[in-house]
Design a protein around this motif. Structure first.
Motif, PDB file in Angstrom:
ATOM      1  N   MET A   1      23.338  -1.956-102.023  1.00  0.00           N
ATOM      2  CA  MET A   1      23.979  -0.846-101.354  1.00  0.00           C
ATOM      3  C   MET A   1      22.938  -0.103-100.517  1.00  0.00           C
ATOM      4  O   MET A   1      21.835   0.163-100.962  1.00  0.00           O
ATOM      5  N   GLY A   2      23.291   0.232 -99.285  1.00  0.00           N
ATOM      6  CA  GLY A   2      22.391   0.932 -98.378  1.00  0.00           C
ATOM      7  C   GLY A   2      22.465   2.435 -98.552  1.00  0.00           C
ATOM      8  O   GLY A   2      23.357   2.971 -99.204  1.00  0.00           O
ATOM      9  N   LEU A   3      21.509   3.090 -97.967  1.00  0.00           N
ATOM     10  CA  LEU A   3      21.447   4.541 -98.025  1.00  0.00           C
ATOM     11  C   LEU A   3      21.289   5.084 -96.609  1.00  0.00           C
ATOM     12  O   LEU A   3      20.451   4.607 -95.847  1.00  0.00           O
ATOM     13  N   TYR A   4      22.110   6.046 -96.257  1.00  0.00           N
ATOM     14  CA  TYR A   4      22.021   6.740 -94.978  1.00  0.00           C
ATOM     15  C   TYR A   4      21.926   8.229 -95.279  1.00  0.00           C
ATOM     16  O   TYR A   4      22.753   8.764 -96.022  1.00  0.00           O
ATOM     17  N   VAL A   5      20.894   8.882 -94.738  1.00  0.00           N
ATOM     18  CA  VAL A   5      20.707  10.314 -94.968  1.00  0.00           C
ATOM     19  C   VAL A   5      20.477  11.002 -93.627  1.00  0.00           C
ATOM     20  O   VAL A   5      19.715  10.515 -92.800  1.00  0.00           O
ATOM     21  N   ARG A   6      21.130  12.138 -93.447  1.00  0.00           N
ATOM     22  CA  ARG A   6      20.946  12.956 -92.240  1.00  0.00           C
ATOM     23  C   ARG A   6      20.440  14.322 -92.678  1.00  0.00           C
ATOM     24  O   ARG A   6      21.042  14.972 -93.539  1.00  0.00           O
ATOM     25  N   ALA A   7      19.322  14.748 -92.088  1.00  0.00           N
ATOM     26  CA  ALA A   7      18.746  16.068 -92.377  1.00  0.00           C
ATOM     27  C   ALA A   7      18.736  16.873 -91.081  1.00  0.00           C
ATOM     28  O   ALA A   7      18.300  16.377 -90.046  1.00  0.00           O
ATOM     29  N   GLN A   8      19.222  18.108 -91.151  1.00  0.00           N
ATOM     30  CA  GLN A   8      19.271  18.969 -89.966  1.00  0.00           C
ATOM     31  C   GLN A   8      18.617  20.307 -90.276  1.00  0.00           C
ATOM     32  O   GLN A   8      18.926  20.954 -91.284  1.00  0.00           O
ATOM     33  N   LYS A   9      17.712  20.720 -89.380  1.00  0.00           N
ATOM     34  CA  LYS A   9      17.035  22.006 -89.552  1.00  0.00           C
ATOM     35  C   LYS A   9      18.044  23.127 -89.334  1.00  0.00           C
ATOM     36  O   LYS A   9      18.756  23.154 -88.339  1.00  0.00           O
ATOM     37  N   VAL A  10      18.104  24.052 -90.287  1.00  0.00           N
ATOM     38  CA  VAL A  10      19.024  25.187 -90.175  1.00  0.00           C
ATOM     39  C   VAL A  10      18.288  26.508 -89.976  1.00  0.00           C
ATOM     40  O   VAL A  10      18.891  27.501 -89.572  1.00  0.00           O
ATOM     41  N   ALA A  11      16.986  26.502 -90.246  1.00  0.00           N
ATOM     42  CA  ALA A  11      16.176  27.709 -90.053  1.00  0.00           C
ATOM     43  C   ALA A  11      14.713  27.301 -90.062  1.00  0.00           C
ATOM     44  O   ALA A  11      14.350  26.269 -90.612  1.00  0.00           O
ATOM     45  N   GLY A  12      13.883  28.126 -89.438  1.00  0.00           N
ATOM     46  CA  GLY A  12      12.457  27.898 -89.515  1.00  0.00           C
ATOM     47  C   GLY A  12      11.815  27.583 -88.192  1.00  0.00           C
ATOM     48  O   GLY A  12      12.412  27.744 -87.127  1.00  0.00           O
ATOM     49  N   ASP A  13      10.566  27.109 -88.288  1.00  0.00           N
ATOM     50  CA  ASP A  13       9.770  26.820 -87.106  1.00  0.00           C
ATOM     51  C   ASP A  13       9.056  25.485 -87.297  1.00  0.00           C
ATOM     52  O   ASP A  13       9.517  24.652 -88.066  1.00  0.00           O
ATOM     53  N   VAL A  72      16.586  17.296 -86.122  1.00  0.00           N
ATOM     54  CA  VAL A  72      17.442  16.359 -86.858  1.00  0.00           C
ATOM     55  C   VAL A  72      16.600  15.134 -87.205  1.00  0.00           C
ATOM     56  O   VAL A  72      15.810  14.666 -86.384  1.00  0.00           O
ATOM     57  N   ALA A  73      16.780  14.622 -88.407  1.00  0.00           N
ATOM     58  CA  ALA A  73      16.083  13.407 -88.823  1.00  0.00           C
ATOM     59  C   ALA A  73      17.066  12.516 -89.579  1.00  0.00           C
ATOM     60  O   ALA A  73      17.893  13.003 -90.353  1.00  0.00           O
ATOM     61  N   LEU A  74      16.965  11.212 -89.334  1.00  0.00           N
ATOM     62  CA  LEU A  74      17.864  10.245 -89.950  1.00  0.00           C
ATOM     63  C   LEU A  74      17.074   9.194 -90.720  1.00  0.00           C
ATOM     64  O   LEU A  74      16.007   8.765 -90.285  1.00  0.00           O
ATOM     65  N   HIS A  75      17.639   8.782 -91.860  1.00  0.00           N
ATOM     66  CA  HIS A  75      17.024   7.729 -92.670  1.00  0.00           C
ATOM     67  C   HIS A  75      18.106   6.712 -93.023  1.00  0.00           C
ATOM     68  O   HIS A  75      19.203   7.088 -93.437  1.00  0.00           O
ATOM     69  N   GLN A  76      17.768   5.443 -92.843  1.00  0.00           N
ATOM     70  CA  GLN A  76      18.691   4.379 -93.240  1.00  0.00           C
ATOM     71  C   GLN A  76      17.891   3.299 -93.929  1.00  0.00           C
ATOM     72  O   GLN A  76      16.829   2.889 -93.449  1.00  0.00           O
ATOM     73  N   SER A  77      18.382   2.850 -95.066  1.00  0.00           N
ATOM     74  CA  SER A  77      17.692   1.765 -95.784  1.00  0.00           C
ATOM     75  C   SER A  77      18.700   0.823 -96.387  1.00  0.00           C
ATOM     76  O   SER A  77      19.872   1.096 -96.439  1.00  0.00           O
TER      77      SER A  77
END
Length: 77
Positions: A1-13, A72-77
């Motif tokens: 089974m593969g993994l897909y993850v999406r990370a999005q910055k909501v605050a910060g620098d 935004v950062a994406l990971h797929q494995s």
């Protein structure tokens, strides 16, 4: 089974940021914090599972490529 993850910055620098991340498919969104000055990345809920690891991998890879914390950062494995 593969993994897909999406990370999005909501605050910060470019040194410290808060990200919302999810694996999609009805997985509830979670939060992680990146603090480059403290050399630390941690999940708000304390759960360092594979989805968290995927989000961290995506953010770190994008940081290495771009020289700053990504929006935004994406990971797929």
């Amino acid at each position: 089974m593969g993994l897909y993850v999406r990370a999005q910055k909501v605050a910060g620098d470019d040194r410290r940021a808060t990200y919302s991340f999810t694996a999609g498919d009805n997985t509830p969104g979670r939060t992680l914090i990146v603090d480059l000055d403290a050399d630390r990345i941690w999940p708000e809920d304390g759960n360092r599972d594979g989805i968290f690891g995927g989000a961290v991998s995506a953010i770190v890879r994008a940081y290495q490529d771009q020289g700053r914390l990504p929006d935004v950062a994406l990971h797929q494995s």
